[in-house]
Design an enzyme around this catalytic site. Structure first.
Site, PDB file in Angstrom:
ATOM      1  N   CYS A 133       0.894  -1.650  -0.326  1.00  0.00           N
ATOM      2  CA  CYS A 133       0.193  -0.045  -0.103  1.00  0.00           C
ATOM      3  C   CYS A 133       0.623   1.445   0.328  1.00  0.00           C
ATOM      4  O   CYS A 133       1.301   2.063   1.193  1.00  0.00           O
ATOM      5  CB  CYS A 133      -1.221  -0.310   1.393  1.00  0.00           C
ATOM      6  SG  CYS A 133      -1.618   0.812   1.231  1.00  0.00           S
ATOM      7  N   CYS A 136      -0.869   4.107   1.708  1.00  0.00           N
ATOM      8  CA  CYS A 136      -0.609   3.988   3.560  1.00  0.00           C
ATOM      9  C   CYS A 136       1.133   4.082   3.928  1.00  0.00           C
ATOM     10  O   CYS A 136       1.547   4.267   4.828  1.00  0.00           O
ATOM     11  CB  CYS A 136      -0.743   2.753   3.652  1.00  0.00           C
ATOM     12  SG  CYS A 136      -2.462   2.104   3.541  1.00  0.00           S
ATOM     13  N   ASP A 137       2.236   3.933   2.706  1.00  0.00           N
ATOM     14  CA  ASP A 137       3.718   3.546   4.050  1.00  0.00           C
ATOM     15  C   ASP A 137       4.282   4.274   2.305  1.00  0.00           C
ATOM     16  O   ASP A 137       5.916   4.609   3.158  1.00  0.00           O
ATOM     17  CB  ASP A 137       3.575   1.790   3.686  1.00  0.00           C
ATOM     18  CG  ASP A 137       3.662   0.775   4.211  1.00  0.00           C
ATOM     19  OD1 ASP A 137       2.749   1.325   5.409  1.00  0.00           O
ATOM     20  OD2 ASP A 137       3.147  -0.255   4.221  1.00  0.00           O
TER      21      ASP A 137
END
Ligand code: FAD
Ligand code: NAP
Length: 315
Positions: A133, A136-137
């Site tokens: 992701c 997200c990261d």
């Protein structure tokens, strides 16, 4: 005693939220169960620019707007992980990790999740540089070098997202042509921060025990082995249907996807399937939403018929 609704929608992605909106707007009582935050895969998407009505919209923002609409006519959002559905004919029993719920009809909208690459180091360095992701990261890799594995829409779109944050993105693809839509490909080829390694497989994720340091790559034409240094490895090699809880119903195909007819009906009356979890050609927000609208309408017709048959039997 189990709680009872007209309709239980399993999954609150774009498909499930649309089905819940349509069914509740038709005056049916609806529970929409999700094991995570509503929005589904939209929460993993930075920018969406192929959803009508928006030039561009952030995934989590669209998720919030769809959610607000989906509960506007009384559908209830229920947190829980569905573990099974028991088909008792006119009643379906839905078992979650904490509850049992009865419904006249069920809409399965559980979508899909990322496939793992299945190479040494992938599991070990999960959360330590291996990610599925970018939204997200990605921020953890500011000004660093990362690799992206895969050649589909996800791999290339997320490479474009990462290129705005990181120092460089190296896309490693097993063929010499991308699968991604042409418009996205063109943007990636024009992006100076994105490089490509073609005809190559990642065979190991490397690291120092604490974090990723690179990946080992084999060229599948020459068998030549090389190491690409990187702090992050983003893996986008396709999707797996989230249908484990429904395997015993016999409604999945050999790969786990759920075939339906044009009315979103599965092979079991009263059980519908929509969105990415369906066996289908194009997995998109628009198609999930379209499926959801159809299912919401069909569920209404199905329940009307159930009620009218019951009334006839009682007469
Ligand atoms: P999902 O969005 O996957 O939602 C399924 C929901 O079901 C999830 O919330 C999950 O928690 C829940 N669930 C699963 N199993 C259970 C269970 N047992 N019990 C309870 N809840 C459960 N499409 C576009 O149109 N434009 C884009 O720009 C775009 N970008 C994308 C970028 C990425 C990285 C990815 C992966 C996909 C992208 N897509 C895009 C595709 C799009 O996100 C999906 O097609 C769409 O989200 C599918 O919707 P859905 O409702 O079928 O499933
Ligand atoms: P995908 O389309 O299935 O692509 C997977 C990619 O990974 C392919 O390039 C495939 O290679 C490669 N791959 C598969 N297994 C591999 C392995 N073991 N080792 C190395 N490479 C492997 O998956 P996706 O990109 O996640 O997209 C999933 C769905 O979401 C699609 O329907 C897509 O259209 C949709 N989506 C849409 C958007 C958008 O509309 N903007 C964005 C993201 C996703 P091959 O090409 O050789 O098969």
């Amino acid at each position: 005693m189990a709680k009872s609704y007209d309709v239980v929608v399993i999954g609150a992605g774009p498909g499930g939220m649309t089905a819940a909106l349509y069914a509740s707007r038709a005056n049916l009582s609806v529970a929409m169960i999700d094991r995570g935050i509503y929005g589904g895969q939209m929460n993993n998407t930075a920018e969406i620019e192929n959803y009508p009505g928006f030039k561009s919209v952030m995934g989590p923002d669209l998720a919030q707007q769809m959610y607000d609409g989906s509960i506007n006519f009384g559908a209830e959002y229920v947190y829980g992980s569905v573990e099974s559905i028991e088909d008792k004919g006119e009643v379906k029993l839905i078992k979650t990790d904490s509850d049992e719920i009865e419904a006249k009809a069920v809409v399965i909208a559980t979508g899909s999740e990322y496939k793992k690459l299945g190479v040494p180091g992938e599991k070990e360095y999960g959360g330590k540089g291996v990610s599925y992701c970018a939204v997200c990261d990605g921020a953890f890799f500011r000004n660093k070098d990362v690799v992206v594995v895969g050649g589909g829409d996800s791999a290339i779109e997320e490479s474009l997202y990462l290129s705005k944050i990181v120092n460089s993105v190296t896309v490693i693809h097993r063929r010499d042509q991308l699968r991604a839509q042409k418009v996205i490909q063109d943007r990636a080829f024009a992006d100076e921060k994105i490089n490509f390694i073609w005809n190559s497989n990642v065979v190991e994720v490397l690291g120092d025990g604490a974090k990723v340091s690179g990946v080992k790559v084999v060229n599948n034409q020459t068998n030549e082995e090389s190491v690409v240094d990187a702090s992050g490895a983003f893996i986008y090699v396709g999707l797996l249907p989230m249908t484990d809880p429904f395997k015993d119903l016999g409604i999945t195909d050999e790969n786990g996807w759920i075939p339906t007819n044009d009315h979103m009906e599965t092979s079991i009356p009263g059980i519908f399937a929509i969105g990415d979890v369906r066996e289908k050609e194009l997995r998109q927000i628009t198609t999930a939403v379209g499926d959801g609208g159809l299912a919401g309408q069909q569920v209404f017709k199905y329940i009307e018929e159930l009620n009218s048959n019951k009334a006839k039997q009682q007469a």
